[in-house]
Design a protein around this motif. Structure first.
Motif, PDB file in Angstrom:
ATOM      1  N   HIS A  87       0.837  -1.214   0.000  1.00  0.00           N
ATOM      2  CA  HIS A  87       0.000   0.000   0.000  1.00  0.00           C
ATOM      3  C   HIS A  87       0.872   1.264   0.000  1.00  0.00           C
ATOM      4  O   HIS A  87       0.770   2.088  -0.901  1.00  0.00           O
ATOM      5  CB  HIS A  87      -0.906  -0.073   1.232  1.00  0.00           C
ATOM      6  CG  HIS A  87      -1.710   1.140   1.510  1.00  0.00           C
ATOM      7  ND1 HIS A  87      -2.615   1.669   0.604  1.00  0.00           N
ATOM      8  CD2 HIS A  87      -1.771   1.950   2.611  1.00  0.00           C
ATOM      9  CE1 HIS A  87      -3.185   2.743   1.145  1.00  0.00           C
ATOM     10  NE2 HIS A  87      -2.691   2.934   2.339  1.00  0.00           N
ATOM     11  N   VAL A  88       1.720   1.404   1.006  1.00  0.00           N
ATOM     12  CA  VAL A  88       2.759   2.448   1.036  1.00  0.00           C
ATOM     13  C   VAL A  88       3.988   1.776   1.641  1.00  0.00           C
ATOM     14  O   VAL A  88       3.901   0.637   2.112  1.00  0.00           O
ATOM     15  CB  VAL A  88       2.343   3.672   1.907  1.00  0.00           C
ATOM     16  CG1 VAL A  88       1.058   4.291   1.392  1.00  0.00           C
ATOM     17  CG2 VAL A  88       2.191   3.289   3.386  1.00  0.00           C
ATOM     18  N   LEU A  89       5.119   2.465   1.642  1.00  0.00           N
ATOM     19  CA  LEU A  89       6.329   1.856   2.184  1.00  0.00           C
ATOM     20  C   LEU A  89       6.073   1.380   3.615  1.00  0.00           C
ATOM     21  O   LEU A  89       5.555   2.123   4.444  1.00  0.00           O
ATOM     22  CB  LEU A  89       7.471   2.875   2.161  1.00  0.00           C
ATOM     23  CG  LEU A  89       8.863   2.334   2.500  1.00  0.00           C
ATOM     24  CD1 LEU A  89       9.292   1.258   1.510  1.00  0.00           C
ATOM     25  CD2 LEU A  89       9.884   3.460   2.530  1.00  0.00           C
ATOM     26  N   GLY A  90       6.430   0.138   3.891  1.00  0.00           N
ATOM     27  CA  GLY A  90       6.281  -0.406   5.246  1.00  0.00           C
ATOM     28  C   GLY A  90       4.904  -0.968   5.563  1.00  0.00           C
ATOM     29  O   GLY A  90       4.737  -1.624   6.594  1.00  0.00           O
ATOM     30  N   ASP A 108      -4.630  -1.497   4.910  1.00  0.00           N
ATOM     31  CA  ASP A 108      -4.853  -1.083   3.521  1.00  0.00           C
ATOM     32  C   ASP A 108      -3.882  -1.875   2.660  1.00  0.00           C
ATOM     33  O   ASP A 108      -2.715  -2.021   3.018  1.00  0.00           O
ATOM     34  CB  ASP A 108      -4.578   0.417   3.363  1.00  0.00           C
ATOM     35  CG  ASP A 108      -5.644   1.254   4.053  1.00  0.00           C
ATOM     36  OD1 ASP A 108      -6.700   0.694   4.402  1.00  0.00           O
ATOM     37  OD2 ASP A 108      -5.409   2.464   4.250  1.00  0.00           O
ATOM     38  N   PHE A 109      -4.357  -2.373   1.523  1.00  0.00           N
ATOM     39  CA  PHE A 109      -3.450  -3.192   0.710  1.00  0.00           C
ATOM     40  C   PHE A 109      -3.686  -2.985  -0.770  1.00  0.00           C
ATOM     41  O   PHE A 109      -4.679  -2.403  -1.191  1.00  0.00           O
ATOM     42  CB  PHE A 109      -3.584  -4.677   1.073  1.00  0.00           C
ATOM     43  CG  PHE A 109      -4.830  -5.329   0.513  1.00  0.00           C
ATOM     44  CD1 PHE A 109      -6.056  -5.168   1.132  1.00  0.00           C
ATOM     45  CD2 PHE A 109      -4.760  -6.102  -0.645  1.00  0.00           C
ATOM     46  CE1 PHE A 109      -7.202  -5.765   0.616  1.00  0.00           C
ATOM     47  CE2 PHE A 109      -5.910  -6.709  -1.173  1.00  0.00           C
ATOM     48  CZ  PHE A 109      -7.131  -6.534  -0.535  1.00  0.00           C
ATOM     49  N   MET A 130     -10.463  -7.660   5.994  1.00  0.00           N
ATOM     50  CA  MET A 130      -9.876  -6.966   4.846  1.00  0.00           C
ATOM     51  C   MET A 130     -10.505  -5.597   4.613  1.00  0.00           C
ATOM     52  O   MET A 130     -11.661  -5.369   4.923  1.00  0.00           O
ATOM     53  CB  MET A 130     -10.053  -7.820   3.583  1.00  0.00           C
ATOM     54  CG  MET A 130     -11.501  -7.953   3.136  1.00  0.00           C
ATOM     55  SD  MET A 130     -11.736  -9.121   1.748  1.00  0.00           S
ATOM     56  CE  MET A 130     -10.761  -8.342   0.467  1.00  0.00           C
ATOM     57  N   GLU A 131      -9.695  -4.688   4.048  1.00  0.00           N
ATOM     58  CA  GLU A 131     -10.247  -3.390   3.657  1.00  0.00           C
ATOM     59  C   GLU A 131     -10.934  -3.541   2.308  1.00  0.00           C
ATOM     60  O   GLU A 131     -10.506  -4.326   1.461  1.00  0.00           O
ATOM     61  CB  GLU A 131      -9.134  -2.335   3.576  1.00  0.00           C
ATOM     62  CG  GLU A 131      -8.136  -2.569   2.458  1.00  0.00           C
ATOM     63  CD  GLU A 131      -8.169  -1.507   1.367  1.00  0.00           C
ATOM     64  OE1 GLU A 131      -9.205  -0.828   1.236  1.00  0.00           O
ATOM     65  OE2 GLU A 131      -7.159  -1.380   0.651  1.00  0.00           O
ATOM     66  N   ASP A 271      -3.498   3.144  -4.628  1.00  0.00           N
ATOM     67  CA  ASP A 271      -2.678   2.322  -3.731  1.00  0.00           C
ATOM     68  C   ASP A 271      -3.557   1.412  -2.872  1.00  0.00           C
ATOM     69  O   ASP A 271      -3.119   0.860  -1.879  1.00  0.00           O
ATOM     70  CB  ASP A 271      -1.676   3.153  -2.914  1.00  0.00           C
ATOM     71  CG  ASP A 271      -2.313   4.312  -2.188  1.00  0.00           C
ATOM     72  OD1 ASP A 271      -3.547   4.307  -2.053  1.00  0.00           O
ATOM     73  OD2 ASP A 271      -1.570   5.216  -1.753  1.00  0.00           O
ATOM     74  N   HIS A 272      -4.812   1.290  -3.285  1.00  0.00           N
ATOM     75  CA  HIS A 272      -5.716   0.285  -2.700  1.00  0.00           C
ATOM     76  C   HIS A 272      -6.066  -0.724  -3.793  1.00  0.00           C
ATOM     77  O   HIS A 272      -6.081  -0.383  -4.971  1.00  0.00           O
ATOM     78  CB  HIS A 272      -7.018   0.923  -2.228  1.00  0.00           C
ATOM     79  CG  HIS A 272      -6.860   1.812  -1.039  1.00  0.00           C
ATOM     80  ND1 HIS A 272      -7.127   1.394   0.237  1.00  0.00           N
ATOM     81  CD2 HIS A 272      -6.465   3.100  -0.949  1.00  0.00           C
ATOM     82  CE1 HIS A 272      -6.908   2.396   1.076  1.00  0.00           C
ATOM     83  NE2 HIS A 272      -6.511   3.443   0.385  1.00  0.00           N
ATOM     84  N   ALA A 273      -6.396  -1.932  -3.365  1.00  0.00           N
ATOM     85  CA  ALA A 273      -6.800  -2.951  -4.319  1.00  0.00           C
ATOM     86  C   ALA A 273      -8.112  -2.556  -4.989  1.00  0.00           C
ATOM     87  O   ALA A 273      -9.018  -2.049  -4.324  1.00  0.00           O
ATOM     88  CB  ALA A 273      -6.977  -4.282  -3.600  1.00  0.00           C
ATOM     89  N   GLY A 274      -8.210  -2.798  -6.278  1.00  0.00           N
ATOM     90  CA  GLY A 274      -9.484  -2.641  -6.972  1.00  0.00           C
ATOM     91  C   GLY A 274     -10.345  -3.884  -6.746  1.00  0.00           C
ATOM     92  O   GLY A 274      -9.913  -4.857  -6.116  1.00  0.00           O
TER      93      GLY A 274
END
Ligand SMILES: [Zn+2]
Length: 485
Positions: A87-90, A108-109, A130-131, A271-274
């Motif tokens: 999603h973002v670094l880390g 968030d993934f 899950m988000e 930066d989120h899954a579709g």
């Protein structure tokens, strides 16, 4: 199965840990450093990069349990393994193993290969939390390569024509992706101050991260400027007369987004899954039970149930149907609202653009400009929304029922706002007098006291119909108060 509670955050009472709570807790897993996932906890479980980014964003002392990706560690009551979430670094997923069962929490993934962060990995688990920010079929994102190509074309063309490409991207994550894409394509990049400190952490942790400079007025010509979306209307950006703006967000899939965000181009780099990747994750984790959070949580859970998978939104209306072990949200106060919303978690409502349209129409006396504003807005509307919009801007809330009125005068509006904000009516009266408008008073008083949800044209028409058909002022106040809350 392990017990999961939604109590103003996700609580695992048997394991004794909270997942991304918005208020300070004794022991919390912090999946990543976006401001709606962090708070001043006493003890946190997190990845190394998240610890570094958290240090930039949140001062103060805390006990940090820093785990490398993929290496399990035993705690008192559970075993934890962090997996990259892409999603973002880390950003991390947490695989938690407990004697009652295993659980994978995604935070968030994003499953597409990371441009400036780790690429996601996951593991099978009995419960998947899950988000579902983009949990509707209309958020099937186009191939990333084509989105990136459009982005780079836009930047190059703008520079070639002597303009400044201004990229609107959330300050943690998306901004660093845009930075890397533009810089790796040979363009010089400047970043807004809010992005700079975070980009420095990226540069420290990612050995091949490109160079960039902090924005300085007068030196931006010939460069790509990256700003958080909140800076789009700032004097700093408005001073750049030859700018062209591009917004990078998954919400660009909504045809109205470009109008709402007032940018020249909107590209769905998320930066989120579709939707497709949300389904793919469920298939691969193969859980016995799915619990959804954020965005279209109820819709996506219903979608999964229709596919024969046990799935529930952790918070929201379907909680009445939930098995008893999952309890509804408690009365815990919501966490502080971040100063710079930087996150894609709350969908902009389809009606946001309608408000902007009305403001634009009111702001000009030029008939030609009014026509241009309307044309741009109507261009992408569904037929049903066209009918509604045309009637509403003409001052008729009930299309096809000329003469019927909503009968919602000032006093009734104030009572509804007071009910939704849980404030005495006198306070609404005072705010209305001070601001000169009930709408402005409502915005001020309701901020942070309601749970904003996407709000459609159809829902508005339904509300108008209900108001017009209500039996009296008490029922109308009730309808309106409920809609605002
Ligand atoms: Zn996030």
């Amino acid at each position: 199965m392990i017990e999961v509670r939604a109590e103003g955050g996700i609580h695992l009472p048997q394991a004794g840990i909270w997942l991304d709570p918005r208020t300070a807790r004794d022991f919390a897993f912090v999946s990543h450093a976006h401001s709606d996932h962090i708070a001043r906890h006493r003890r946190v479980l997190l990845s190394g990069p998240t610890s570094r980014l958290l240090g930039v964003r949140l001062s103060g002392e805390r006990v940090e349990e820093v785990l490398p990706f993929g290496a399990p560690r035993d705690f008192d009551r559970f075993r934890a393994t962090l997996l990259p979430a892409g999603h973002v670094l880390g950003a991390s997923m947490l695989l938690l193993e407990h004697e009652e069962g295993s659980l994978l929490y995604t935070g968030d993934f994003n499953l597409r290969p990371g441009i400036a962060c780790e690429t996601a990995a996951w593991a099978p688990a009995e419960t998947l939390v899950m988000e579902t920010t983009f949990g509707l079929p209309r958020y099937r994102f186009p191939p990333t390569e084509s989105v990136i190509a459009s982005f780079l074309d836009f930047c190059r063309e703008t520079l070639e024509e002597g303009g400044v490409p201004v990229v609107l991207a959330y300050s943690l994550g998306k901004a660093q992706e845009a930075l890397r894409l533009a810089a790796d394509a040979g363009m010089s990049v400047m970043v807004h101050g809010a992005i700079h400190a975070l980009a420095q952490v990226y540069a420290e942790l990612l050995p091949d991260f490109p160079t960039f400079e902090r924005y300085t007025a007068g030196r931006v010509q010939g460069k790509v400027l990256i700003c958080p979306p909140s800076a789009a209307e700032s004097p700093m950006v408005r001073r750049i007369a030859n700018r062209r703006t591009v917004s990078l967000t998954g919400w660009a899939m909504d045809p109205q987004y470009r109008f709402r965000s007032r940018c020249d181009l909107a590209l769905p780099l998320s930066d989120h899954a579709g939707y497709d990747d949300l389904l793919r994750l469920v298939e691969q984790v193969a859980p016995r039970r799915v619990l959804t959070v954020h965005g279209f949580a109820e819709e996506f859970a219903a979608d999964l149930r229709a596919r024969g998978i046990e799935a529930w939104a952790l918070e929201g209306r379907n909680q009445l149907d939930l098995p008893l072990r999952i309890t509804g949200p408690s009365a815990t106060a919501p966490g502080p609202t971040p100063a710079h919303p930087e996150h894609e978690t709350s969908p902009p409502g389809p009606l946001d653009g309608f408000g902007t349209l009305c403001e634009a129409l009111a702001a000009t006396t030029s008939r030609l400009r009014k026509i241009a504003h309307l044309a741009a807005f109507l261009e992408n509307l569904e037929p049903a929304d066209l009918r509604r919009t045309v009637a509403w801007v003409a001052g008729n809330p009930l299309p096809g029922r000329a003469g019927r009125r909503l009968q919602t005068g000032g006093a009734l509006l104030r009572r509804a706002v007071a009910a939704a904000a849980r404030l005495p009516e006198a306070e609404v009266r005072v705010a209305t007098r001070r601001l000169g408008d009930t709408g402005l008073a409502a915005r001020e008083l309701l901020a942070g006291r309601t749970r904003p949800e996407p709000w459609s044209f159809a829902a508005t028409e339904e509300l108008f119909e209900a108001l017009a058909g209500a039996r009296g002022p008490v029922e109308r106040t009730d309808l309106l108060g409920t809609a605002l809350a």
